[in-house]
Design a protein around this motif. Structure first.
Motif, PDB file in Angstrom:
ATOM      1  N   UNK A   1     -42.509 -15.906 -50.237  1.00  0.00           N
ATOM      2  CA  UNK A   1     -41.460 -15.743 -49.229  1.00  0.00           C
ATOM      3  C   UNK A   1     -40.137 -15.275 -49.834  1.00  0.00           C
ATOM      4  N   UNK A   2     -39.767 -15.842 -51.011  1.00  0.00           N
ATOM      5  CA  UNK A   2     -38.507 -15.434 -51.636  1.00  0.00           C
ATOM      6  C   UNK A   2     -38.556 -13.969 -52.039  1.00  0.00           C
ATOM      7  N   UNK A   3     -39.736 -13.507 -52.501  1.00  0.00           N
ATOM      8  CA  UNK A   3     -39.871 -12.100 -52.877  1.00  0.00           C
ATOM      9  C   UNK A   3     -39.695 -11.208 -51.655  1.00  0.00           C
ATOM     10  N   UNK A   4     -40.300 -11.623 -50.536  1.00  0.00           N
ATOM     11  CA  UNK A   4     -40.179 -10.836 -49.311  1.00  0.00           C
ATOM     12  C   UNK A   4     -38.769 -10.907 -48.743  1.00  0.00           C
ATOM     13  N   UNK A   5     -38.035 -11.962 -49.116  1.00  0.00           N
ATOM     14  CA  UNK A   5     -36.677 -12.120 -48.616  1.00  0.00           C
ATOM     15  C   UNK A   5     -35.630 -11.387 -49.429  1.00  0.00           C
ATOM     16  N   UNK A   6     -36.062 -10.694 -50.485  1.00  0.00           N
ATOM     17  CA  UNK A   6     -35.120  -9.875 -51.239  1.00  0.00           C
ATOM     18  C   UNK A   6     -34.562 -10.515 -52.487  1.00  0.00           C
ATOM     19  N   UNK A   7     -35.101 -11.672 -52.910  1.00  0.00           N
ATOM     20  CA  UNK A   7     -34.657 -12.312 -54.149  1.00  0.00           C
ATOM     21  C   UNK A   7     -35.183 -11.497 -55.333  1.00  0.00           C
ATOM     22  N   UNK A   8     -34.266 -10.932 -56.143  1.00  0.00           N
ATOM     23  CA  UNK A   8     -34.664  -9.997 -57.202  1.00  0.00           C
ATOM     24  C   UNK A   8     -35.558 -10.655 -58.243  1.00  0.00           C
ATOM     25  N   UNK A   9     -35.220 -11.886 -58.649  1.00  0.00           N
ATOM     26  CA  UNK A   9     -36.037 -12.582 -59.647  1.00  0.00           C
ATOM     27  C   UNK A   9     -37.432 -12.861 -59.102  1.00  0.00           C
ATOM     28  N   UNK A  10     -37.508 -13.259 -57.836  1.00  0.00           N
ATOM     29  CA  UNK A  10     -38.802 -13.541 -57.214  1.00  0.00           C
ATOM     30  C   UNK A  10     -39.622 -12.259 -57.063  1.00  0.00           C
ATOM     31  N   UNK A  11     -38.958 -11.162 -56.714  1.00  0.00           N
ATOM     32  CA  UNK A  11     -39.666  -9.882 -56.587  1.00  0.00           C
ATOM     33  C   UNK A  11     -40.228  -9.442 -57.938  1.00  0.00           C
ATOM     34  N   UNK A  12     -39.459  -9.675 -59.006  1.00  0.00           N
ATOM     35  CA  UNK A  12     -39.935  -9.325 -60.344  1.00  0.00           C
ATOM     36  C   UNK A  12     -41.187 -10.128 -60.694  1.00  0.00           C
ATOM     37  N   UNK A  13     -41.140 -11.436 -60.451  1.00  0.00           N
ATOM     38  CA  UNK A  13     -42.294 -12.289 -60.763  1.00  0.00           C
ATOM     39  C   UNK A  13     -43.510 -11.887 -59.928  1.00  0.00           C
ATOM     40  N   UNK A  14     -43.274 -11.554 -58.665  1.00  0.00           N
ATOM     41  CA  UNK A  14     -44.387 -11.160 -57.799  1.00  0.00           C
ATOM     42  C   UNK A  14     -44.975  -9.824 -58.254  1.00  0.00           C
ATOM     43  N   UNK A  15     -44.121  -8.922 -58.721  1.00  0.00           N
ATOM     44  CA  UNK A  15     -44.609  -7.643 -59.248  1.00  0.00           C
ATOM     45  C   UNK A  15     -45.536  -7.875 -60.437  1.00  0.00           C
ATOM     46  N   UNK A  16     -45.165  -8.799 -61.323  1.00  0.00           N
ATOM     47  CA  UNK A  16     -46.012  -9.113 -62.476  1.00  0.00           C
ATOM     48  C   UNK A  16     -47.344  -9.712 -62.035  1.00  0.00           C
ATOM     49  N   UNK A  17     -47.296 -10.579 -61.021  1.00  0.00           N
ATOM     50  CA  UNK A  17     -48.525 -11.186 -60.491  1.00  0.00           C
ATOM     51  C   UNK A  17     -49.458 -10.108 -59.948  1.00  0.00           C
ATOM     52  N   UNK A  35     -41.431  -3.996 -58.210  1.00  0.00           N
ATOM     53  CA  UNK A  35     -40.676  -3.848 -59.457  1.00  0.00           C
ATOM     54  C   UNK A  35     -39.440  -2.983 -59.221  1.00  0.00           C
ATOM     55  N   UNK A  36     -39.611  -1.900 -58.464  1.00  0.00           N
ATOM     56  CA  UNK A  36     -38.470  -1.026 -58.149  1.00  0.00           C
ATOM     57  C   UNK A  36     -37.407  -1.793 -57.369  1.00  0.00           C
ATOM     58  N   UNK A  37     -37.844  -2.551 -56.360  1.00  0.00           N
ATOM     59  CA  UNK A  37     -36.888  -3.303 -55.548  1.00  0.00           C
ATOM     60  C   UNK A  37     -36.161  -4.358 -56.392  1.00  0.00           C
ATOM     61  N   UNK A  38     -36.899  -5.012 -57.290  1.00  0.00           N
ATOM     62  CA  UNK A  38     -36.276  -6.020 -58.153  1.00  0.00           C
ATOM     63  C   UNK A  38     -35.271  -5.371 -59.097  1.00  0.00           C
ATOM     64  N   UNK A  39     -35.624  -4.188 -59.599  1.00  0.00           N
ATOM     65  CA  UNK A  39     -34.708  -3.458 -60.486  1.00  0.00           C
ATOM     66  C   UNK A  39     -33.458  -3.026 -59.729  1.00  0.00           C
ATOM     67  N   UNK A  40     -33.653  -2.493 -58.543  1.00  0.00           N
ATOM     68  CA  UNK A  40     -32.505  -2.075 -57.733  1.00  0.00           C
ATOM     69  C   UNK A  40     -31.666  -3.272 -57.303  1.00  0.00           C
ATOM     70  N   UNK A  41     -32.297  -4.457 -57.287  1.00  0.00           N
ATOM     71  CA  UNK A  41     -31.574  -5.683 -56.959  1.00  0.00           C
ATOM     72  C   UNK A  41     -30.828  -6.282 -58.134  1.00  0.00           C
ATOM     73  N   UNK A  42     -30.980  -5.666 -59.326  1.00  0.00           N
ATOM     74  CA  UNK A  42     -30.184  -6.080 -60.474  1.00  0.00           C
ATOM     75  C   UNK A  42     -30.837  -7.046 -61.434  1.00  0.00           C
ATOM     76  N   UNK A  43     -32.143  -7.313 -61.287  1.00  0.00           N
ATOM     77  CA  UNK A  43     -32.808  -8.198 -62.246  1.00  0.00           C
ATOM     78  C   UNK A  43     -32.992  -7.452 -63.572  1.00  0.00           C
ATOM     79  N   UNK A  44     -32.440  -7.947 -64.684  1.00  0.00           N
ATOM     80  CA  UNK A  44     -32.451  -7.171 -65.932  1.00  0.00           C
ATOM     81  C   UNK A  44     -33.846  -6.913 -66.498  1.00  0.00           C
ATOM     82  N   UNK A  45     -34.744  -7.892 -66.379  1.00  0.00           N
ATOM     83  CA  UNK A  45     -36.111  -7.680 -66.869  1.00  0.00           C
ATOM     84  C   UNK A  45     -36.844  -6.658 -66.009  1.00  0.00           C
ATOM     85  N   UNK A  46     -36.590  -6.692 -64.709  1.00  0.00           N
ATOM     86  CA  UNK A  46     -37.190  -5.703 -63.814  1.00  0.00           C
ATOM     87  C   UNK A  46     -36.633  -4.312 -64.094  1.00  0.00           C
ATOM     88  N   UNK A  47     -35.349  -4.236 -64.385  1.00  0.00           N
ATOM     89  CA  UNK A  47     -34.740  -2.942 -64.715  1.00  0.00           C
ATOM     90  C   UNK A  47     -35.424  -2.329 -65.932  1.00  0.00           C
TER      91      UNK A  47
END
Length: 218
Positions: A1-17, A35-47
């Motif tokens: 849910x957090x990934x779908x809600x736009x949380x960059x860290x959660x989106x990054x973790x979900x991308x890895x999953x 991964x793109x959305x997490x990067x655009x959201x500013x997560x450094x590992x996703x970037x």
């Protein structure tokens, strides 16, 4: 849910999953999108990871140019892998502004200071060869020795050459032979160092082997 809600860290973790298929079917398209959305959201590992994907999917200069803004943002947030990538791109991409090219060595130094051994190796080589700034043999030797002590095999090989040629350090055939023995044991062949090793005295070879046997990573 957090990934779908736009949380960059959660989106990054979900991308890895999604990439690994951990408990869900693997889905590269969906993983890349998150991964793109997490990067655009500013997560450094996703970037960093999104930059890597851009390079993989776009060979040559096109990929480097697409990836660079994401590497830069990630590097500013302290990701050593990104700092290293920024340094390499700044040093090699031809049509960058001169002010960026002049920062290549500083980015390499930041990655090296963070403990990234490949950056320590390359910074040492850059300092010895005068890449990205003036030559500094002593500092180059120090960075290569740091990487070598950490177990970087290429740095161990380079350090042997510096000891032989008295670059940044007084000549020391036993230390040169020690580092050659260590790099050779790790599988890095070097005919010129083998010739050097066979040309030194038997007692020097023995001392080098004893020193290599006592070596422990620091």
């Amino acid at each position: 849910p957090r990934a779908q809600g736009g949380d960059a860290a959660a989106m990054f973790k979900y991308a890895l999953i999604l990439m690994e298929g951990e408990g869900v079917p693997r889905d590269k398209v969906k993983a890349d999108d998150y991964m793109r959305k997490a990067a655009e959201g500013g997560n450094p590992s996703a970037e960093f990871n999104w930059a890597q994907l851009l390079i993989a999917d776009n060979p040559g200069e096109k990929g480097l140019k697409l990836a660079l803004p994401f590497y830069e943002k990630s590097a500013e947030q302290g990701i050593a892998d990104s700092q290293y990538a920024v340094a390499q791109i700044y040093a090699t991409l031809k049509d960058l502004p001169e002010e960026k090219k002049q920062l290549a060595r500083e980015w390499m130094a930041r990655a090296a200071r963070a403990g990234f051994d490949t950056a320590q190796l390359d910074l040492g080589i850059w300092l010895v060869n005068g890449v990205g700034g003036p030559k500094d043999y002593v500092k180059g030797f120090e960075w290569l020795k740091l990487a070598a002590n950490g177990g970087n095999v290429a740095a161990q090989n380079k350090l042997a050459h510096l000891y032989i040629n008295a670059i940044g350090t007084p000549p020391n055939p036993i230390e040169a032979a020690k580092w050659y023995v260590l790099s050779r044991r790790a599988g890095l062949a070097d005919p010129s160092l083998e010739d050097f090793y066979l040309g030194i005295e038997d007692d020097q070879q023995k001392a080098a082997i004893e020193a290599a046997n006592k070596f422990r990573r620091r």
